[in-house]
Write an enzyme that holds these catalytic residues in place. Structure first.
Site, PDB file in Angstrom:
ATOM      1  N   TYR A  12      19.542 -88.789 -21.678  1.00  0.00           N
ATOM      2  CA  TYR A  12      21.196 -89.027 -22.221  1.00  0.00           C
ATOM      3  C   TYR A  12      20.891 -90.842 -22.187  1.00  0.00           C
ATOM      4  CZ  TYR A  12      25.718 -90.087 -22.500  1.00  0.00           C
ATOM      5  OH  TYR A  12      27.401 -90.997 -23.170  1.00  0.00           O
TER       6      TYR A  12
ATOM      7  N   SER B 185      26.863 -96.192 -23.278  1.00  0.00           N
ATOM      8  CA  SER B 185      26.899 -96.494 -21.831  1.00  0.00           C
ATOM      9  C   SER B 185      26.846 -97.365 -20.725  1.00  0.00           C
ATOM     10  CB  SER B 185      26.411 -94.605 -21.753  1.00  0.00           C
ATOM     11  OG  SER B 185      26.572 -94.507 -20.078  1.00  0.00           O
TER      12      SER B 185
END
Length: 255
Positions: free
Chosen positions: A158, A145
Site C-alpha cells: 500500500y 498517505s
C-alpha cells in the site's frame, strides 16, 4: 454554504464513505456541483441525499475503477455528461488497503492494489486533465498517505502505491500546470470516523507521540482538499500537503 466553489463542478472517486464522502460533502457545501462515485449504489444514493438535504447539488455515478483505462474513461465521460459538459475539479480518492506483509502478498493482490490505487487515477487524470486545460484550467487533488514517507514494518504494498501517487502529483504538476491545471495532493494520517466511547481503531497507536496526539477525522482531510481545489490555492502547485497531526514532521517526547 459560503460559495468558495460556486459555479464549479467536481468529481470525487470513492466518495460513498469516509474521506471521500466527507470531501464530496465539503465541496458541495462550498457551492460545487459534485459527482459522487463508487461501486455501491445504495451508499451513493445516501451520500447524494445527504448533500441535497444540506442544500448542495450532487449526483451519483456508479463506477468500479478496476485499473483498466476503459473503466476510468467511462467514468470521465459519464461524470462530464452529468456535470453539464465539464469537470473543473478531480479528486482521486478511491483506493484499497489490504493488510498484508511483503511475504503474504500474492501476485493477484499486488496487481489489484496497483490497479485501483495507481492505474485508475492515472487513466482518469489522462482522460480529464486535457479537457480541463482546453476549458481554461482546473484542479486535481490526489490522496496520498503519510505511510509513503515514514516507513513502518507493515503495508509495504500500500505504501508503495501511495509513493507512486505522490510522484505522479509532482510529474502531473509539471505536465499540466503550464496548461492551467493545478495538481496537488493531501497526505492524511490515521483517519476514521468517531468510534463509540472506549473503542479504538488498531491504527490509532500510530498517532501516539504526534503533536495532535489523536487520529484525524474525514472532515479534516476534506477541508484540505477544498483549500487545494479553490482559488485560494492558486499559487500552489505540485505540493503534498500533510494533514496527519504532525506524524511525519515531529515527534513529541514526554519526560
Amino acid at each position: 454554504m459560503s460559495g468558495r466553489l460556486a459555479g464549479k463542478t467536481a468529481l470525487v472517486t470513492g466518495s460513498t464513505s469516509n474521506i471521500g464522502r466527507a470531501t464530496a460533502r465539503a465541496l458541495a457545501a462550498e457551492g460545487a456541483h459534485v459527482v459522487v462515485s463508487g461501486r455501491n449504489a445504495e451508499r451513493g444514493k445516501e451520500a447524494v441525499e445527504a448533500i441535497r438535504a444540506a442544500g448542495g447539488t450532487a449526483d451519483f455515478v456508479v463506477a468500479d475503477l478496476d485499473g483498466s483505462a476503459a473503466a476510468s474513461r467511462a467514468l470521465a465521460e459519464e461524470a462530464t455528461r452529468v456535470l453539464g459538459g465539464r469537470v473543473d475539479i478531480l479528486v482521486n480518492n478511491a483506493g484499497i488497503y489490504p493488510p498484508n506483509t511483503t511475504e503474504t502478498v500474492d501476485e493477484e493482490t499486488f496487481d489489484r492494489v496497483y490497479a485501483v490505487n495507481v492505474k485508475a487515477p492515472y487513466f482518469l487524470t489522462a482522460a480529464l486533465a486535457p479537457a480541463m486545460a482546453a476549458a481554461g484550467g482546473g484542479a486535481i487533488v490526489n490522496l496520498g498517505s503519510w505511510i509513503a514517507r515514514l516507513g513502518v514494518g507493515v503495508s509495504s504494498l500500500y505504501s508503495s502505491t501511495k509513493g507512486a501517487v505522490e510522484t505522479l502529483t509532482r510529474a502531473w504538476s509539471a505536465e499540466y500546470g503550464p496548461r492551467g491545471v493545478r495538481v496537488n495532493a493531501v497526505s492524511p494520517g490515521v483517519v476514521h470516523e468517531p468510534l463509540p466511547e472506549g473503542v479504538a481503531s488498531p491504527g490509532d497507536v500510530m498517532m501516539e507521540g504526534t503533536p495532535a496526539g489523536r487520529h484525524g477525522l474525514p472532515e479534516d482531510i476534506a477541508a484540505a482538499v477544498v483549500y487545494l481545489a479553490s482559488d485560494e490555492a492558486g499559487f500552489v502547485h505540485g505540493t503534498v500537503l500533510d494533514v496527519d497531526g504532525g506524524r511525519v514532521a515531529a515527534a513529541v517526547v514526554r519526560n
